[in-house]
Motif scaffolding. Structure first.
Motif, short mmCIF file in Angstrom:
data_model
loop_
_atom_site.label_atom_id
_atom_site.label_comp_id
_atom_site.label_asym_id
_atom_site.label_seq_id
_atom_site.Cartn_x
_atom_site.Cartn_y
_atom_site.Cartn_z
N ARG A 136 4.73 -9.78 0.63
CA ARG A 136 4.20 -8.47 0.98
C ARG A 136 5.32 -7.58 1.51
O ARG A 136 6.23 -8.04 2.20
CB ARG A 136 3.04 -8.57 1.98
CG ARG A 136 3.36 -9.09 3.34
CD ARG A 136 2.17 -8.95 4.31
NE ARG A 136 0.97 -9.58 3.84
CZ ARG A 136 -0.20 -8.95 3.64
NH1 ARG A 136 -0.31 -7.66 3.89
NH2 ARG A 136 -1.26 -9.58 3.22
N PHE A 137 5.23 -6.30 1.15
CA PHE A 137 6.18 -5.29 1.61
C PHE A 137 5.38 -4.06 2.07
O PHE A 137 4.25 -3.85 1.63
CB PHE A 137 7.12 -4.86 0.49
CG PHE A 137 8.15 -5.88 0.09
CD1 PHE A 137 8.77 -6.69 1.03
CD2 PHE A 137 8.52 -6.01 -1.24
CE1 PHE A 137 9.72 -7.62 0.66
CE2 PHE A 137 9.47 -6.94 -1.62
CZ PHE A 137 10.07 -7.75 -0.67
N PRO A 138 5.97 -3.23 2.93
CA PRO A 138 5.31 -1.96 3.27
C PRO A 138 5.08 -1.14 2.00
O PRO A 138 6.00 -0.96 1.20
CB PRO A 138 6.32 -1.29 4.20
CG PRO A 138 7.17 -2.39 4.73
CD PRO A 138 7.25 -3.41 3.64
N ALA A 139 3.88 -0.65 1.82
CA ALA A 139 3.52 0.00 0.55
C ALA A 139 4.29 1.30 0.32
O ALA A 139 4.76 1.56 -0.79
CB ALA A 139 2.02 0.26 0.51
N LEU A 140 4.41 2.12 1.34
CA LEU A 140 4.95 3.46 1.15
C LEU A 140 6.39 3.45 0.68
O LEU A 140 6.83 4.39 0.02
CB LEU A 140 4.83 4.24 2.46
CG LEU A 140 5.18 5.72 2.42
CD1 LEU A 140 4.27 6.48 1.45
CD2 LEU A 140 5.09 6.33 3.82
N GLN A 141 7.13 2.40 0.98
CA GLN A 141 8.55 2.36 0.64
C GLN A 141 8.82 1.63 -0.68
O GLN A 141 9.97 1.34 -0.99
CB GLN A 141 9.33 1.68 1.77
CG GLN A 141 9.49 2.55 3.00
CD GLN A 141 8.24 2.64 3.85
OE1 GLN A 141 7.34 1.81 3.74
NE2 GLN A 141 8.18 3.63 4.72
N THR A 142 7.80 1.33 -1.45
CA THR A 142 7.98 0.68 -2.76
C THR A 142 7.36 1.55 -3.84
O THR A 142 6.41 2.29 -3.59
CB THR A 142 7.31 -0.70 -2.79
OG1 THR A 142 5.88 -0.54 -2.69
CG2 THR A 142 7.81 -1.59 -1.66
N SER A 143 7.90 1.45 -5.04
CA SER A 143 7.32 2.21 -6.15
C SER A 143 5.90 1.73 -6.44
O SER A 143 5.00 2.54 -6.74
CB SER A 143 8.20 2.09 -7.39
OG SER A 143 8.34 0.75 -7.80
N LEU A 144 5.68 0.43 -6.35
CA LEU A 144 4.33 -0.12 -6.57
C LEU A 144 3.36 0.45 -5.55
O LEU A 144 2.24 0.87 -5.89
CB LEU A 144 4.37 -1.65 -6.46
CG LEU A 144 5.12 -2.40 -7.55
CD1 LEU A 144 5.46 -3.81 -7.08
CD2 LEU A 144 4.31 -2.45 -8.85
N GLY A 145 3.77 0.46 -4.29
CA GLY A 145 2.89 0.96 -3.25
C GLY A 145 2.61 2.44 -3.35
O GLY A 145 1.49 2.90 -3.09
N LYS A 146 3.61 3.22 -3.73
CA LYS A 146 3.40 4.66 -3.90
C LYS A 146 2.33 4.93 -4.96
O LYS A 146 1.47 5.80 -4.79
CB LYS A 146 4.71 5.34 -4.27
CG LYS A 146 5.73 5.39 -3.15
CD LYS A 146 7.05 5.99 -3.63
CE LYS A 146 8.11 5.95 -2.57
NZ LYS A 146 9.42 6.46 -3.04
N VAL A 147 2.40 4.18 -6.06
CA VAL A 147 1.39 4.35 -7.12
C VAL A 147 0.00 4.02 -6.59
O VAL A 147 -0.97 4.74 -6.84
CB VAL A 147 1.74 3.45 -8.32
CG1 VAL A 147 0.56 3.33 -9.27
CG2 VAL A 147 2.95 4.02 -9.06
N LEU A 148 -0.11 2.91 -5.85
CA LEU A 148 -1.42 2.47 -5.35
C LEU A 148 -1.95 3.40 -4.27
O LEU A 148 -3.15 3.72 -4.24
CB LEU A 148 -1.30 1.04 -4.84
CG LEU A 148 -0.96 0.00 -5.90
CD1 LEU A 148 -0.61 -1.34 -5.25
CD2 LEU A 148 -2.12 -0.17 -6.88
#
Length: 269
Positions: A136-148
């Motif tokens: 798990r990683f912080p969502a906002l700082q990943t491209s995957l999380g930004k999309v979600l």
């Protein structure tokens, strides 16, 4: 994790057991009884009973350095991944994408303010952070999380962003509300997201959504690369087009799979 539920059917003992399991982390893979009690806020006798129960069930082992999780815990996470059917659908498409780009490819879903990796096809390259299924990683700082995050309704987005990360990481990019909202608006407008060393040095990635048969975003898929080897222009111009095609193929196959009766889908799989 709440200790008490909202109704008479809430099982507090089960909640405590899950809390003990999730107390183990990469930075503390082995813990003594006292450390488990401190990490969970449980009384030592309660933590001890839970650990002994988990040990008897095969989810925990004891040794000279204290208690540690066993590989059997993976069964809990893999049951979720397997129940989705997404991995079986995505794997051949991901393997073709990796062969085409020579870069690693991952699928993740949102869990509070974090992303959790549910599928991955990797190439052997040295990167700053290790990634595997369940990471798990912080969502906002990943491209995957930004999309979600960009796919969420405003109230759900606010709730997700309010939750602290459970990744144990401190990301490099920590935007204020205005910068964050502008970044997510840009993702919504163009339909894909970039991350340029937002989480850690040396990591760049581009991600796009995966959708179900009704057009809802159910996951995100990315191509990630080392910043010293791959420029942002390469991510956009070389890797994004095949990534979009792969996402469309996976989304189409997943929609067809979920539209079939379960018995027929199992037979075809």
């Amino acid at each position: 994790m709440p200790r008490t539920g909202t109704g008479p059917d809430f099982i507090e003992a089960l909640a405590r057991g899950l809390e003990v399991i999730t107390a183990f982390a990469p930075q503390r893979p082995d813990m003594s009884l006292s450390e488990v009690a401190t990490a969970t806020g449980l009384a030592r006798p309660t933590a001890r009973r839970i650990l002994l129960t988990l040990e008897e069930l095969g989810y925990v082992r004891s040794g000279d350095r204290g208690y540690a999780l066993t590989p059997r815990v993976l069964d809990l996470g893999m049951a979720y991944v397997g129940s989705l059917g997404l991995w079986d659908v995505a794997r051949p498409h991901m393997e073709r994408l990796v062969a085409r780009t020579n870069e690693s490819c991952s699928i993740a879903q949102l869990d509070g303010g974090d992303i959790v990796y549910v599928a991955r096809v990797a190439v052997p390259k040295i990167v700053t952070l290790s990634v595997r299924i369940g990471t798990r990683f912080p969502a906002l700082q990943t491209s995957l999380g930004k999309v979600l995050l960009a796919a969420l309704e405003p109230d759900r987005l606010d709730k997700a962003l309010a939750e602290p990360t459970r990744s144990g990481l401190t990301p490099l990019w920590r935007p204020g509300p205005e910068e964050r909202d502008a970044a997510l608006r840009e993702v919504r407008a163009r339909g894909w997201a970039l991350a340029d060393e937002d989480l850690a040095l040396g990591i760049r990635s581009v991600a796009v959504p995966l959708r179900d048969g009704e057009g809802r975003v159910v996951a995100a898929i990315n191509v990630n690369a080392h910043a010293a080897e791959t420029s942002l222009a390469d991510l956009r111009d070389r890797h994004l087009p095949p990534l979009l095609q792969t996402a469309g193929d996976i989304s189409g196959d997943f929609a067809r799979l979920t539209a079939l009766p379960r018995a027929v889908a199992a037979a075809q799989g």
